[in-house]
Design an enzyme around this catalytic site. Structure first.
Site, PDB file in Angstrom:
ATOM      1  CG  HIS A 178      -1.834  -1.162   1.020  1.00  0.00           C
ATOM      2  ND1 HIS A 178      -1.613  -2.534   1.934  1.00  0.00           N
ATOM      3  CD2 HIS A 178      -2.947  -1.433   0.589  1.00  0.00           C
ATOM      4  CE1 HIS A 178      -2.389  -3.379   1.610  1.00  0.00           C
ATOM      5  NE2 HIS A 178      -3.279  -2.696   0.823  1.00  0.00           N
ATOM      6  CG  HIS A 237      -8.607   1.326  -1.964  1.00  0.00           C
ATOM      7  ND1 HIS A 237      -8.135   1.275  -0.939  1.00  0.00           N
ATOM      8  CD2 HIS A 237      -9.614   2.168  -2.078  1.00  0.00           C
ATOM      9  CE1 HIS A 237      -8.592   2.158  -0.131  1.00  0.00           C
ATOM     10  NE2 HIS A 237      -9.757   2.637  -0.813  1.00  0.00           N
ATOM     11  CG  MET A 288     -13.448  -9.059  -5.760  1.00  0.00           C
ATOM     12  SD  MET A 288     -13.591  -8.333  -3.899  1.00  0.00           S
ATOM     13  CE  MET A 288     -12.011  -9.046  -3.486  1.00  0.00           C
ATOM     14  CB  SER A 289     -17.106  -5.972  -7.534  1.00  0.00           C
ATOM     15  OG  SER A 289     -16.484  -4.689  -8.172  1.00  0.00           O
ATOM     16  N   GLY A 291     -11.364  -0.746  -7.649  1.00  0.00           N
ATOM     17  CA  GLY A 291     -12.286   0.005  -8.281  1.00  0.00           C
ATOM     18  C   GLY A 291     -11.914   0.176  -9.658  1.00  0.00           C
TER      19      GLY A 291
HETATM   20  C1  LIG Z   1      -9.053  -7.204  -2.514  1.00  0.00           C
HETATM   21  C2  LIG Z   1      -8.795  -5.893  -2.557  1.00  0.00           C
HETATM   22  N1  LIG Z   1      -7.208  -5.482  -2.041  1.00  0.00           N
HETATM   23  C3  LIG Z   1      -7.390  -4.043  -2.140  1.00  0.00           C
HETATM   24  C4  LIG Z   1      -6.063  -3.268  -1.776  1.00  0.00           C
HETATM   25  O1  LIG Z   1      -6.271  -2.246  -1.848  1.00  0.00           O
HETATM   26  O2  LIG Z   1      -5.032  -4.176  -1.251  1.00  0.00           O
HETATM   27  S1  LIG Z   1      -8.725  -3.532  -2.794  1.00  0.00           S
HETATM   28  C5  LIG Z   1      -9.311  -5.015  -3.083  1.00  0.00           C
HETATM   29  C6  LIG Z   1     -10.661  -5.206  -3.812  1.00  0.00           C
HETATM   30  C7  LIG Z   1     -10.970  -4.886  -5.056  1.00  0.00           C
HETATM   31  O3  LIG Z   1     -12.478  -4.970  -5.513  1.00  0.00           O
HETATM   32  P1  LIG Z   1     -12.680  -4.335  -6.575  1.00  0.00           P
HETATM   33  O4  LIG Z   1     -12.133  -4.925  -7.925  1.00  0.00           O
HETATM   34  O5  LIG Z   1     -14.520  -4.837  -6.584  1.00  0.00           O
HETATM   35  O6  LIG Z   1     -12.836  -3.156  -6.360  1.00  0.00           O
END
Ligand SMILES: Cc1nc(C(=O)O)sc1CCOP(=O)(O)O
Length: 205
Positions: free
Chosen positions: A103, A123, A177-178, A157
């Site tokens: 991060h 993220h 993911m989503s 996202g």
């Molecule tokens: C599993 C995960 N890890 C993250 C990090 O910041 O390390 S963000 C995240 C979720 C990603 O989901 P979506 O594609 O739906 O946004």
């Protein structure tokens, strides 16, 4: 190098439902992550078997955190902040692909120093998975890419519309993911991401 597409399980779908989607989209994705924080070793073991039964090759499977299950199948491992140190996992399992979730720029440098094969950075954009934390944005991607030589996968996202922006900063791929799991048609969604990565990859190679 071709840009990578990673699909991540959300810990909410049943492992059978996730494996079903994974089997449908496997031709478009490079890696499928089982990120299941609430399941037992035995359930995770069966989850990997479900993926294998759906035609997902073990080289495309990455298990989050659980080095024991990953080592049984020889799959990749994705280490989180609470996981074993990267250098320890590399020491005992030198042949396993080891990713580290990071991060910050400092964590990326440290992950590389300890032998990580890739980092997942996020993220980057707003995501319902991390509602209470502000997104980190994309500028650190370019800084990390300047300071390290291992692949950086952006997460959080990511939609087909922002893929090119992330690649433009130097990312080697995306983790979703989503955008795939909650799509009306996961097959079409995965195909759409894969196409964006090919287009973007050509532009920024
Ligand atoms: C599993 C995960 N890890 C993250 C990090 O910041 O390390 S963000 C995240 C979720 C990603 O989901 P979506 O594609 O739906 O946004």
């Amino acid at each position: 190098m071709a840009k990578q597409l990673h699909l991540i399980s959300d810990g909410k779908l049943s492992l059978a439902a996730f494996a079903d989607i994974a089997g449908r989209v496997v031709s478009f994705v490079d890696f499928i992550h089982l990120r299941e924080k609430e399941v037992s070793s035995l359930e995770l073991y069966h989850g990997v078997q479900l993926l294998l039964n759906k035609g997902v090759p073990s080289q495309k499977i990455i298990i989050n955190d659980r080095v024991d299950v990953a080592s049984v199948f020889g799959t990749g491992i994705q280490l989180a902040f609470h996981s074993l140190p990267t250098f320890i996992v590399k020491k005992y399992y030198p042949d396993i692909l080891v990713g580290r979730s990071i991060h910050s720029v400092e964590e990326a440098i440290e992950a590389e120093k300890q032998g990580a094969d890739l980092v997942i950075y996020g993220h980057v954009y707003m995501t319902s998975s991390k509602k209470d934390l502000p997104p980190k944005g994309i500028t650190n991607i370019a800084i990390i890419k300047k300071k390290t030589d291992i692949p950086l996968i952006a997460i959080g996202g990511i939609t087909p519309d922002n893929v090119s922006e992330v690649l433009n900063m130097g990312a080697d791929g995306i983790a979703v993911m989503s955008g795939i799991l909650h799509a009306e048609n996961p097959f079409q969604a995965a195909e759409c991401y894969a196409k964006k990565l090919i287009q973007g990859g050509k532009a920024y190679e």
